[in-house]
Design a protein around this motif. Structure first.
Motif, PDB file in Angstrom:
ATOM      1  N   THR A  55       1.188   3.093   9.717  1.00  0.00           N
ATOM      2  CA  THR A  55       1.671   3.230   8.346  1.00  0.00           C
ATOM      3  C   THR A  55       2.104   4.671   8.117  1.00  0.00           C
ATOM      4  O   THR A  55       1.568   5.599   8.726  1.00  0.00           O
ATOM      5  CB  THR A  55       0.577   2.890   7.312  1.00  0.00           C
ATOM      6  OG1 THR A  55      -0.610   3.620   7.611  1.00  0.00           O
ATOM      7  CG2 THR A  55       0.292   1.404   7.313  1.00  0.00           C
TER       8      THR A  55
ATOM      9  N   ILE B 186       2.798   7.950   5.346  1.00  0.00           N
ATOM     10  CA  ILE B 186       1.993   8.575   4.299  1.00  0.00           C
ATOM     11  C   ILE B 186       2.223   7.840   2.981  1.00  0.00           C
ATOM     12  O   ILE B 186       3.355   7.629   2.556  1.00  0.00           O
ATOM     13  CB  ILE B 186       2.353  10.062   4.164  1.00  0.00           C
ATOM     14  CG1 ILE B 186       1.958  10.815   5.440  1.00  0.00           C
ATOM     15  CG2 ILE B 186       1.665  10.678   2.943  1.00  0.00           C
ATOM     16  CD1 ILE B 186       2.405  12.255   5.469  1.00  0.00           C
ATOM     17  N   GLY B 187       1.123   7.423   2.363  1.00  0.00           N
ATOM     18  CA  GLY B 187       1.197   6.694   1.106  1.00  0.00           C
ATOM     19  C   GLY B 187       1.388   5.203   1.248  1.00  0.00           C
ATOM     20  O   GLY B 187       1.442   4.487   0.236  1.00  0.00           O
ATOM     21  N   GLU B 188       1.457   4.707   2.457  1.00  0.00           N
ATOM     22  CA  GLU B 188       1.697   3.284   2.689  1.00  0.00           C
ATOM     23  C   GLU B 188       0.406   2.585   3.108  1.00  0.00           C
ATOM     24  O   GLU B 188      -0.431   3.144   3.804  1.00  0.00           O
ATOM     25  CB  GLU B 188       2.740   3.116   3.801  1.00  0.00           C
ATOM     26  CG  GLU B 188       3.060   1.667   4.148  1.00  0.00           C
ATOM     27  CD  GLU B 188       4.000   1.550   5.333  1.00  0.00           C
ATOM     28  OE1 GLU B 188       4.609   0.481   5.500  1.00  0.00           O
ATOM     29  OE2 GLU B 188       4.107   2.533   6.107  1.00  0.00           O
ATOM     30  N   ARG B 189       0.225   1.331   2.668  1.00  0.00           N
ATOM     31  CA  ARG B 189      -0.841   0.471   3.151  1.00  0.00           C
ATOM     32  C   ARG B 189      -0.202  -0.816   3.645  1.00  0.00           C
ATOM     33  O   ARG B 189       0.723  -1.325   3.026  1.00  0.00           O
ATOM     34  CB  ARG B 189      -1.860   0.170   2.045  1.00  0.00           C
ATOM     35  CG  ARG B 189      -2.482   1.407   1.465  1.00  0.00           C
ATOM     36  CD  ARG B 189      -3.638   1.099   0.506  1.00  0.00           C
ATOM     37  NE  ARG B 189      -3.313   0.206  -0.585  1.00  0.00           N
ATOM     38  CZ  ARG B 189      -2.653   0.556  -1.684  1.00  0.00           C
ATOM     39  NH1 ARG B 189      -2.205   1.800  -1.820  1.00  0.00           N
ATOM     40  NH2 ARG B 189      -2.408  -0.304  -2.635  1.00  0.00           N
TER      41      ARG B 189
ATOM     42  N   THR C  97      -3.231   4.686   4.461  1.00  0.00           N
ATOM     43  CA  THR C  97      -2.186   5.686   4.629  1.00  0.00           C
ATOM     44  C   THR C  97      -2.278   6.404   5.972  1.00  0.00           C
ATOM     45  O   THR C  97      -3.369   6.676   6.474  1.00  0.00           O
ATOM     46  CB  THR C  97      -2.263   6.723   3.484  1.00  0.00           C
ATOM     47  OG1 THR C  97      -1.269   7.730   3.675  1.00  0.00           O
ATOM     48  CG2 THR C  97      -3.611   7.402   3.436  1.00  0.00           C
ATOM     49  N   ASP C  98      -1.122   6.714   6.559  1.00  0.00           N
ATOM     50  CA  ASP C  98      -1.034   7.565   7.748  1.00  0.00           C
ATOM     51  C   ASP C  98      -2.027   7.126   8.826  1.00  0.00           C
ATOM     52  O   ASP C  98      -2.845   7.915   9.303  1.00  0.00           O
ATOM     53  CB  ASP C  98      -1.292   9.016   7.338  1.00  0.00           C
ATOM     54  CG  ASP C  98      -0.994  10.012   8.457  1.00  0.00           C
ATOM     55  OD1 ASP C  98      -0.209   9.673   9.361  1.00  0.00           O
ATOM     56  OD2 ASP C  98      -1.549  11.133   8.422  1.00  0.00           O
TER      57      ASP C  98
ATOM     58  N   TYR D 182      -2.343  10.875   0.590  1.00  0.00           N
ATOM     59  CA  TYR D 182      -1.395   9.881   0.096  1.00  0.00           C
ATOM     60  C   TYR D 182      -0.076  10.482  -0.374  1.00  0.00           C
ATOM     61  O   TYR D 182       0.736   9.785  -0.977  1.00  0.00           O
ATOM     62  CB  TYR D 182      -2.047   9.082  -1.047  1.00  0.00           C
ATOM     63  CG  TYR D 182      -3.291   8.358  -0.603  1.00  0.00           C
ATOM     64  CD1 TYR D 182      -3.217   7.099  -0.029  1.00  0.00           C
ATOM     65  CD2 TYR D 182      -4.548   8.951  -0.721  1.00  0.00           C
ATOM     66  CE1 TYR D 182      -4.355   6.444   0.403  1.00  0.00           C
ATOM     67  CE2 TYR D 182      -5.690   8.305  -0.289  1.00  0.00           C
ATOM     68  CZ  TYR D 182      -5.583   7.054   0.280  1.00  0.00           C
ATOM     69  OH  TYR D 182      -6.719   6.404   0.716  1.00  0.00           O
TER      70      TYR D 182
END
Length: 317
Positions: free
Chosen positions: A113, A115-118, A133-134, A263
């Motif tokens: 993923t 940064i900021g992604e799920r 995230t990440d 995030y």
């Protein structure tokens, strides 16, 4: 706006009630206790309304959580991560050697993923893994075992029953986590990490050797290269990121901002003079600017934006 000690205490209590009611295991007694607390003092209602306002704003932000299958093409994700890595390098957040040792390795992994992604995946055996995230993982299933290698980041794993009874493991640089028909969280960083169990149990052992330690539901432990910590009760904030929030109860401001920085792209710094200030509340991770605005308005803080990618939090005085 400066808050009185009574207001701060009410906000802390509101955060605790929020965590309990959104834990997924709240009973009728919990809800009755919350209603009694709410009616006991106007400050309680004000604190709860503050919490609800942030939560409503957070809910209006488009979610970053997706649920593709393992066969989904990963090209777009690769490009996103690469752009993030190059951006961080040019803004000074990551040096060349850091990029080579961590980010380059993550680009070669199976699933990741930005940064900021799920992102949630269903595995071949019916188990599911949710990447925070990440985060970067490799998945290796064969006739003898099921293994997720967590290269970096944080995951929630929900294991499925396997007819062949193959063991299910999550492996980091430091530890091996054997699932005992369970739902659990593993977080891995450069030299340390943590395991938190939500259902049933796991066994954690150092890859360098030594006895395994059992961790039951409702408990967590920290680990490092050399040692396993002792199991302790889960913090109320454990796993809150899957609902899109960070729950803080009397948390140091610098620690909260470090967590929030996971995030967002760029640098988020705390003035050392106020790093030990205590903060309570529920802060959205899908819109970190909203979280910073909540801190600024509720805790007499100033958020200075030197650029989109460089932000510092200091006292407003």
């Amino acid at each position: 706006m400066s808050l009185s000690p009574e207001q701060l205490q009410a906000i802390r209590a509101a955060a605790q009630w929020y965590a309990r009611l959104h834990s997924g295991i709240a009973a009728d007694a919990d809800r009755a206790g919350w209603r009694a607390w709410l009616a006991a003092d106007p400050l309680h209602d004000q604190a709860w309304q503050r919490m609800a306002a942030v939560s409503e704003q957070m809910a209006s932000v488009p979610g970053a959580l997706a649920a593709p299958t393992l066969s989904e093409p990963l090209g777009r994700s690769r490009r996103q991560v690469l752009r993030s890595a190059l951006l961080l390098t040019t803004t000074g957040c990551l040096g060349w050697w850091g990029w080579r040792s961590e980010t380059a390795q993550n680009l070669r992994c199976d699933y990741r993923t930005g940064i900021g992604e799920r992102r949630a995946y269903q595995l071949a055996d019916g188990s599911t893994v949710l990447l925070n995230t990440d985060t970067s993982i490799d998945v290796r299933f064969d006739g003898k075992q099921r293994v997720i290698r967590l290269l970096w980041g944080e995951i929630i794993v929900t294991t499925a029953v396997d007819p062949s009874q193959r063991p299910f493991k999550v492996v980091t640089e430091q530890v091996e986590v054997l699932a005992l028909g369970t739902r659990f969280i593993v977080r891995a960083q450069a030299q340390h990490g943590e395991v938190a169990v939500l259902e049933k149990a796991v066994e954690v052992s150092l890859r360098s050797g030594g006895p395994a330690m059992r961790v039951d539901a409702g408990n967590q432990l920290d680990f490092s290269d050399q040692a396993l910590g002792r199991p302790r009760a889960n913090d109320v904030s454990v796993g809150a990121w899957q609902q899109g929030s960070i729950i803080a109860i009397d948390r140091r401001l610098d620690a909260l901002l470090t967590e929030l920085s996971r995030y967002r792209v760029g640098i988020l710094r705390c003035d050392p003079a106020i790093g030990d200030s205590k903060v309570s509340g529920v802060f959205p991770i899908d819109n970190t600017d909203l979280a910073l605005a909540a801190l600024e308005s509720g805790f007499s803080l100033r958020v200075t934006r030197y650029s989109r990618f460089w932000v510092q939090v200091s006292h407003s005085g």
